[in-house]
Design a protein around this motif. Structure first.
Motif, PDB file in Angstrom:
ATOM      1  N   ASP A  77     -48.610 -17.271 -28.541  1.00  0.00           N
ATOM      2  CA  ASP A  77     -48.087 -16.754 -27.280  1.00  0.00           C
ATOM      3  C   ASP A  77     -49.283 -16.296 -26.456  1.00  0.00           C
ATOM      4  OD1 ASP A  77     -46.599 -15.726 -25.250  1.00  0.00           O
ATOM      5  OD2 ASP A  77     -45.759 -14.044 -26.372  1.00  0.00           O
ATOM      6  N   LEU A  78     -49.745 -17.167 -25.544  1.00  0.00           N
ATOM      7  CA  LEU A  78     -50.935 -16.887 -24.735  1.00  0.00           C
ATOM      8  C   LEU A  78     -50.510 -16.150 -23.480  1.00  0.00           C
ATOM      9  CD1 LEU A  78     -54.017 -17.425 -24.693  1.00  0.00           C
ATOM     10  CD2 LEU A  78     -53.523 -19.478 -23.351  1.00  0.00           C
ATOM     11  N   VAL A  79     -50.972 -14.913 -23.348  1.00  0.00           N
ATOM     12  CA  VAL A  79     -50.557 -14.052 -22.243  1.00  0.00           C
ATOM     13  C   VAL A  79     -51.729 -13.824 -21.298  1.00  0.00           C
ATOM     14  CG1 VAL A  79     -49.633 -11.786 -21.602  1.00  0.00           C
ATOM     15  CG2 VAL A  79     -48.898 -12.889 -23.737  1.00  0.00           C
ATOM     16  N   GLN A  80     -51.543 -14.150 -20.015  1.00  0.00           N
ATOM     17  CA  GLN A  80     -52.583 -13.901 -19.015  1.00  0.00           C
ATOM     18  C   GLN A  80     -52.465 -12.481 -18.494  1.00  0.00           C
ATOM     19  OE1 GLN A  80     -53.091 -16.851 -15.936  1.00  0.00           O
ATOM     20  NE2 GLN A  80     -53.865 -15.341 -14.481  1.00  0.00           N
ATOM     21  N   LYS A  81     -53.590 -11.759 -18.548  1.00  0.00           N
ATOM     22  CA  LYS A  81     -53.661 -10.386 -18.053  1.00  0.00           C
ATOM     23  C   LYS A  81     -54.668 -10.323 -16.910  1.00  0.00           C
ATOM     24  CE  LYS A  81     -52.224  -7.125 -20.036  1.00  0.00           C
ATOM     25  NZ  LYS A  81     -51.017  -6.294 -19.874  1.00  0.00           N
ATOM     26  N   VAL A  82     -54.479  -9.395 -16.013  1.00  0.00           N
ATOM     27  CA  VAL A  82     -55.422  -9.195 -14.903  1.00  0.00           C
ATOM     28  C   VAL A  82     -56.740  -8.658 -15.460  1.00  0.00           C
ATOM     29  CG1 VAL A  82     -55.837  -7.950 -12.753  1.00  0.00           C
ATOM     30  CG2 VAL A  82     -53.527  -8.752 -13.316  1.00  0.00           C
ATOM     31  N   SER A  83     -57.849  -9.240 -15.006  1.00  0.00           N
ATOM     32  CA  SER A  83     -59.156  -8.868 -15.553  1.00  0.00           C
ATOM     33  C   SER A  83     -59.449  -7.376 -15.427  1.00  0.00           C
ATOM     34  CB  SER A  83     -60.266  -9.674 -14.868  1.00  0.00           C
ATOM     35  OG  SER A  83     -60.234  -9.490 -13.471  1.00  0.00           O
ATOM     36  N   GLY A  84     -58.944  -6.760 -14.369  1.00  0.00           N
ATOM     37  CA  GLY A  84     -59.194  -5.338 -14.191  1.00  0.00           C
ATOM     38  C   GLY A  84     -58.359  -4.445 -15.089  1.00  0.00           C
ATOM     39  N   ASP A  85     -57.342  -5.024 -15.726  1.00  0.00           N
ATOM     40  CA  ASP A  85     -56.421  -4.233 -16.549  1.00  0.00           C
ATOM     41  C   ASP A  85     -56.482  -4.549 -18.030  1.00  0.00           C
ATOM     42  OD1 ASP A  85     -55.490  -3.152 -14.172  1.00  0.00           O
ATOM     43  OD2 ASP A  85     -53.826  -4.571 -13.997  1.00  0.00           O
ATOM     44  N   ILE A  86     -56.941  -5.733 -18.389  1.00  0.00           N
ATOM     45  CA  ILE A  86     -56.808  -6.190 -19.764  1.00  0.00           C
ATOM     46  C   ILE A  86     -57.460  -5.254 -20.778  1.00  0.00           C
ATOM     47  CG2 ILE A  86     -58.826  -7.714 -19.540  1.00  0.00           C
ATOM     48  CD1 ILE A  86     -57.404  -9.673 -21.438  1.00  0.00           C
ATOM     49  N   ARG A  87     -58.631  -4.763 -20.431  1.00  0.00           N
ATOM     50  CA  ARG A  87     -59.366  -3.899 -21.364  1.00  0.00           C
ATOM     51  C   ARG A  87     -58.655  -2.565 -21.574  1.00  0.00           C
ATOM     52  NH1 ARG A  87     -65.734  -2.610 -20.245  1.00  0.00           N
ATOM     53  NH2 ARG A  87     -66.143  -1.113 -21.929  1.00  0.00           N
ATOM     54  N   THR A  88     -58.271  -1.914 -20.483  1.00  0.00           N
ATOM     55  CA  THR A  88     -57.619  -0.610 -20.584  1.00  0.00           C
ATOM     56  C   THR A  88     -56.217  -0.738 -21.180  1.00  0.00           C
ATOM     57  OG1 THR A  88     -56.915  -0.812 -18.272  1.00  0.00           O
ATOM     58  CG2 THR A  88     -58.922   0.436 -18.703  1.00  0.00           C
ATOM     59  N   ASP A  89     -55.522  -1.841 -20.872  1.00  0.00           N
ATOM     60  CA  ASP A  89     -54.193  -2.056 -21.444  1.00  0.00           C
ATOM     61  C   ASP A  89     -54.271  -2.237 -22.952  1.00  0.00           C
ATOM     62  OD1 ASP A  89     -53.082  -1.853 -18.964  1.00  0.00           O
ATOM     63  OD2 ASP A  89     -52.534  -3.967 -18.752  1.00  0.00           O
ATOM     64  N   PHE A  90     -55.312  -2.912 -23.413  1.00  0.00           N
ATOM     65  CA  PHE A  90     -55.486  -3.104 -24.853  1.00  0.00           C
ATOM     66  C   PHE A  90     -55.670  -1.758 -25.555  1.00  0.00           C
ATOM     67  CE2 PHE A  90     -58.128  -4.255 -28.612  1.00  0.00           C
ATOM     68  CZ  PHE A  90     -57.283  -5.187 -29.208  1.00  0.00           C
ATOM     69  N   VAL A  91     -56.511  -0.918 -24.964  1.00  0.00           N
ATOM     70  CA  VAL A  91     -56.769   0.402 -25.552  1.00  0.00           C
ATOM     71  C   VAL A  91     -55.506   1.253 -25.572  1.00  0.00           C
ATOM     72  CG1 VAL A  91     -58.035   2.570 -25.241  1.00  0.00           C
ATOM     73  CG2 VAL A  91     -59.215   0.388 -24.943  1.00  0.00           C
ATOM     74  N   SER A  92     -54.702   1.183 -24.525  1.00  0.00           N
ATOM     75  CA  SER A  92     -53.515   2.038 -24.443  1.00  0.00           C
ATOM     76  C   SER A  92     -52.322   1.489 -25.211  1.00  0.00           C
ATOM     77  CB  SER A  92     -53.123   2.259 -22.972  1.00  0.00           C
ATOM     78  OG  SER A  92     -52.752   1.040 -22.354  1.00  0.00           O
ATOM     79  N   GLN A  93     -52.202   0.145 -25.316  1.00  0.00           N
ATOM     80  CA  GLN A  93     -51.003  -0.433 -25.909  1.00  0.00           C
ATOM     81  C   GLN A  93     -51.099  -0.731 -27.400  1.00  0.00           C
ATOM     82  OE1 GLN A  93     -49.118  -3.598 -23.673  1.00  0.00           O
ATOM     83  NE2 GLN A  93     -49.802  -2.750 -21.715  1.00  0.00           N
ATOM     84  N   VAL A  94     -52.288  -0.992 -27.902  1.00  0.00           N
ATOM     85  CA  VAL A  94     -52.409  -1.277 -29.335  1.00  0.00           C
ATOM     86  C   VAL A  94     -51.857  -0.145 -30.206  1.00  0.00           C
ATOM     87  CG1 VAL A  94     -54.074  -1.527 -31.226  1.00  0.00           C
ATOM     88  CG2 VAL A  94     -54.246  -2.983 -29.202  1.00  0.00           C
ATOM     89  N   PRO A  95     -52.176   1.117 -29.930  1.00  0.00           N
ATOM     90  CA  PRO A  95     -51.648   2.192 -30.779  1.00  0.00           C
ATOM     91  C   PRO A  95     -50.123   2.277 -30.785  1.00  0.00           C
ATOM     92  CG  PRO A  95     -53.498   2.991 -29.488  1.00  0.00           C
ATOM     93  CD  PRO A  95     -53.136   1.650 -28.931  1.00  0.00           C
ATOM     94  N   THR A  96     -49.484   1.764 -29.752  1.00  0.00           N
ATOM     95  CA  THR A  96     -48.023   1.831 -29.662  1.00  0.00           C
ATOM     96  C   THR A  96     -47.345   0.607 -30.275  1.00  0.00           C
ATOM     97  OG1 THR A  96     -47.842   0.698 -27.516  1.00  0.00           O
ATOM     98  CG2 THR A  96     -48.314   3.071 -27.483  1.00  0.00           C
TER      99      THR A  96
END
Length: 418
Positions: A77-96
């Motif tokens: 499942d290849l998901v396109q994320k906005v370059s300005g958000d992908i890094r911070t979203d990874f940090v915030s969403q992985v723990p959840t």
């Protein structure tokens, strides 16, 4: 993150059970001397792997992901994320539990990912020896590797062959002299701008053995500043000299440097592969060379590395490892990524087969490069660094070494507060 049912352990157990049964299934009276064949096929991988990619890498990764799916049967499942958000979203969403299994990105995300506990270390084993050392160092944090590299980029010395046919200089001062002899308006261009550009000056700085941070024996960056002391003072004085001699001008930013070189106004330019396509498309005859030393030590440009991280909370670690460690690191895939994206492969075997002389030149120039530090403290360094260098270059700082010392003190305060 989607759940999967790999059932790998169960499959292995079942295979072992079948093998055990098969060993005694033929009664002794019915045994023959004919050779038998045994099933050696490894259990198939099943399930779904979720992968995040930003818009700058999505088109490059699509065919690679399809190939992986075709070879393994694993759905991606290849998901396109906005370059300005992908890094911070990874940090915030992985723990959840909402993040992906794999994320494609830059090596300088490593420190943030590790300190936030969202990236898992990987085991490349013998595969690590097949990569450029700087690529492995780039993803190394506190002695462990957290990403599988696939592409490398760095700056180098680009020569206008119309103005200089052969470079004989072995030092940066000799290079400047050759540039002046060519009759060009600028002997060598190094972009700066009002805020400075420490990135493009870093090869000269490292040639004075004054790195931004000290690296330990594993290649990991420590928080010990390495740009102070006598070596840093010498580099500061050299910067002041380049400014006084009008070799470097803060008024020339990246765009102006690009335009000046393309117009044939400079014999040499320190730049990266992101600009050389513009030159070659315009019909310019260029060569790419290593940057000569200014201070006696090796000139080491920053190296940026692209790669893949595995989530520390992946629900599919076996599938993620298969893609990141086994599939992405193969010579064939690294070659495909180079052909699609134009970045030099991180795998040496693939890089050695690149027949583009421009990229080959960048490869040679970056062979001993310094990975961009990924430690969290790095973010606070730029504000002091570039500003001080501009003040030294344009003569605002009457005492170059003194201004450098003040900068180092401010950097150390920022490190202590991080």
């Amino acid at each position: 993150m989607r759940r999967s049912i790999p059932a790998l352990a169960a499959a292995v157990g079942l295979a072992m059970a079948l093998t055990a049964c098969g060993g005694s299934s033929t009664p002794e009276s019915e045994s023959t001397n004919e050779p038998t064949t045994a099933e050696t096929t490894a259990p198939a991988l099943t399930g779904t792997l979720t992968m995040w990619v930003d818009e700058t890498r999505i088109d490059i990764m699509k065919p690679i992901v399809k190939e992986f799916q075709d070879q393994t049967g694993v759905k991606v499942d290849l998901v396109q994320k906005v370059s300005g958000d992908i890094r911070t979203d990874f940090v915030s969403q992985v723990p959840t539990g909402q993040g992906p299994d794999v994320i494609i990105g830059a090596h300088d995300w490593t420190g943030e990912f590790v300190t936030n506990g969202v990236a898992a270390p990987i085991q490349l084993g013998d595969k690590a020896g097949g990569f450029a050392p700087s690529a492995i160092q780039a993803f190394t944090y506190e002695g462990q590797v957290y990403g599988a590299p696939y592409a490398i980029e760095n700056i180098a010395l680009v020569r206008n062959n119309k103005l200089v046919a052969d470079t004989k200089a072995t030092t940066f001062d000799e290079l400047i002299a050759e540039g002046k002899e060519s009759g060009a308006k600028y002997p060598v261009l190094i972009q700066q701008g009002d805020q400075g550009d420490a990135y493009h000056l870093y090869p000269l700085q490292t040639s004075f053995d004054a790195p931004i941070f000290v690296q330990d024996d594993t290649g990991s960056y420590t928080t010990e500043l390495g740009l102070g002391g006598a070596n840093g003072d010498k580099f500061a004085d050299y910067l002041a000299k380049l400014g006084k001699d009008k070799v470097i001008d803060p008024a020339i930013d990246g765009q102006k440097a690009l335009e000046a070189f393309q117009a044939g106004d400079a014999a040499y330019m320190l730049t990266g592969p992101w600009n050389t396509t513009t030159f070659t498309d315009a019909g310019m005859d260029i060569s790419v060379l290593p940057i000569p030393s200014a201070g006696g030590a090796e000139a080491r440009p920053f190296v940026g590395v692209q790669g893949a991280f595995i989530s520390a909370k992946s629900e599919n670690p076996v599938l993620a490892n298969e893609f990141v460690v086994n599939f992405l690191t193969s010579e064939a895939v690294q070659t495909e990524l180079y052909q699609a994206g134009g970045r030099l492969p991180a795998l040496t075997a693939a890089a050695d087969k690149v027949d583009d002389p421009v990229l080959a030149g960048f490869n040679e120039a970056g062979a001993g490069g310094a990975p961009m530090p990924s430690i969290p403290e790095m973010g606070a360094m730029w504000q002091f660094w570039g500003t001080t260098e501009v003040q030294i270059i344009d003569g605002q700082a009457k005492d170059a070494a003194g201004a450098w010392k003040t900068m180092v003190t401010n950097m150390q305060d920022a490190v202590d507060k991080a």
